[in-house]
Design a protein around this motif. Structure first.
Motif, short mmCIF file in Angstrom:
data_model
loop_
_atom_site.label_atom_id
_atom_site.label_comp_id
_atom_site.label_asym_id
_atom_site.label_seq_id
_atom_site.Cartn_x
_atom_site.Cartn_y
_atom_site.Cartn_z
N LYS A 35 50.35 -5.20 -3.55
CA LYS A 35 51.46 -4.65 -4.32
C LYS A 35 52.77 -5.22 -3.80
N LEU A 36 53.60 -5.72 -4.73
CA LEU A 36 54.86 -6.35 -4.36
C LEU A 36 55.99 -5.35 -4.20
N PHE A 37 55.80 -4.13 -4.62
CA PHE A 37 56.88 -3.17 -4.68
C PHE A 37 56.83 -2.23 -3.49
N GLU A 38 58.00 -1.70 -3.14
CA GLU A 38 58.12 -0.82 -1.99
C GLU A 38 57.44 0.53 -2.24
N ALA A 39 57.55 1.03 -3.44
CA ALA A 39 57.02 2.35 -3.76
C ALA A 39 56.24 2.28 -5.08
N GLU A 40 55.36 3.25 -5.29
CA GLU A 40 54.63 3.31 -6.55
C GLU A 40 55.48 3.97 -7.61
N CYS A 41 55.20 3.61 -8.84
CA CYS A 41 55.87 4.26 -9.96
C CYS A 41 55.43 5.72 -10.01
N PRO A 42 56.37 6.65 -10.08
CA PRO A 42 55.99 8.06 -10.12
C PRO A 42 55.37 8.50 -11.45
N VAL A 43 55.47 7.66 -12.48
CA VAL A 43 54.89 7.98 -13.78
C VAL A 43 53.54 7.27 -13.88
N LYS A 44 52.52 8.00 -14.25
CA LYS A 44 51.19 7.42 -14.43
C LYS A 44 51.02 7.09 -15.91
N PHE A 45 51.26 5.84 -16.28
CA PHE A 45 51.19 5.43 -17.67
C PHE A 45 49.74 5.29 -18.17
#
Length: 140
Positions: free
Chosen positions: A52-62
């Motif tokens: 994963k390239l991002f610091e945090a996960e998206c809080p929305v589960k699409f």
């Protein structure tokens, strides 16, 4: 593993969303989905959990979101701009702040990946069809 072209698209999404959000925030307090976030509709695969390239996960589960199906249905076949982009606005605008911070949370990548996969939509549909001005898609 992601391909080189996918890495380039992700990098472009991250860089462009940071520039667009920063410049727009200074000029106006408009709500919009940035050009950088819309460019993430070009992504055709996601990173594996270990990369994963991002610091945090998206809080929305699409993945389990009914709104994704509504956008996908509205944009299948030869979609009208009004119908397809209207469905995208109705679904995505409440998440505009998160989508515009794609560099931090990956939300735009996650959302457009789910919409494109469920709807079997062509990559780039939203970045080509749903741009309303210099900032991207306006949320009004």
């Amino acid at each position: 593993m992601g391909s080189t072209s996918t890495t380039k698209v992700v990098f472009f999404c991250v860089a462009f969303s940071m520039v667009a959000v920063g410049s727009a925030a200074q000029e106006n307090n408009l709500k919009f989905i940035s050009m950088g976030a819309l460019e993430c509709s070009n992504v055709t695969e996601t990173e594996t959990p270990g990369r994963k390239l991002f610091e945090a996960e998206c809080p929305v589960k699409f993945q389990n979101n009914r709104g994704v199906n509504a956008v996908a249905r509205s944009c299948r076949g030869v979609p009208s701009e009004k119908q397809c982009c209207g469905a995208l606005k109705a679904f995505a605008c409440p998440y505009s702040d998160l989508l515009n911070e794609n560099a931090v949370n990956g939300c735009a990548n996650d959302m457009f990946f789910e919409i494109n996969v469920r709807g079997r939509l062509r990559p780039g549909l939203f970045s080509q069809m749903c741009v309303e001005g210099p900032y991207g898609l306006q949320c009004t």
